[in-house]
Motif scaffolding. Structure first.
Motif: not given
Length: 168
Positions: A109-117, A139-148
């Motif tokens: 619907d928005t083309g945005e990255y899924e928050e808290e995917a 994590a976002n449109n920049e170069n952000g990411y989360n490592v689990i």
């Protein structure tokens, strides 16, 4: 003019995002790749099982139709196999042991990255059994990411702590 090279994590996340472009869900599409020793082992995206019609083919989301108010859960009503599941079933376990899974979710619907995917409970169980060591999520449109660290899912089994009967 200085040319900056993209770091390896964002390189793999951009490939996972390209894979998500093959997804067939009408609500959100995920793409993932499994990488071990700097080699892509397999890819996966959200879509109906082989030979079955996809939601984009039939023009409706069966999960939304059957469970209109459910945001998370109710996966049995969904036609799609998750990206993580598709990548895991396409790879050999011996190639996945100690690997990294890169995951990107994009809302239709928005083309945005899924928050808290994040991986759902079923995908978490499959990731654990596949021997994957970490999941890296855009994590976002920049170069952000989360490592689990997958070991955290093993040690902190949230299903043992649940007090409700919600479908996950």
């Amino acid at each position: 003019m200085e040319i900056k090279r993209v770091d390896k994590t964002n390189y793999y996340l951009s490939i996972a995002e390209a894979v998500a472009g093959r997804g067939t869900c009408l609500r959100k599409n995920y793409g993932c790749i499994i990488v071990n020793n700097d080699e892509i082992i397999s890819t996966g995206y959200t879509g109906a099982p082989r030979g079955r019609k996809n939601c984009i083919d039939i023009g409706t989301c069966t999960k939304k139709k059957l469970l209109p108010d459910m945001r998370h859960g109710g996966y049995d009503a969904c036609r799609s196999v998750h990206a993580e599941q598709n990548a895991i079933i396409s790879a050999s376990r011996k190639d996945m042991i100690g690997s990294s899974l890169y995951l990107v979710g994009i809302r239709k619907d928005t083309g945005e990255y899924e928050e808290e995917a994040n991986a759902c409970q079923l995908c978490r169980k499959m990731i654990i059994n596949a021997g994957i060591k970490e999941v890296i999520v855009k994590a976002n449109n920049e170069n952000g990411y989360n490592v689990i660290d997958v070991q955290d899912w093993i040690e902190n089994d949230e299903l043992l702590e649940r007090k409700d009967n919600l479908l996950i």
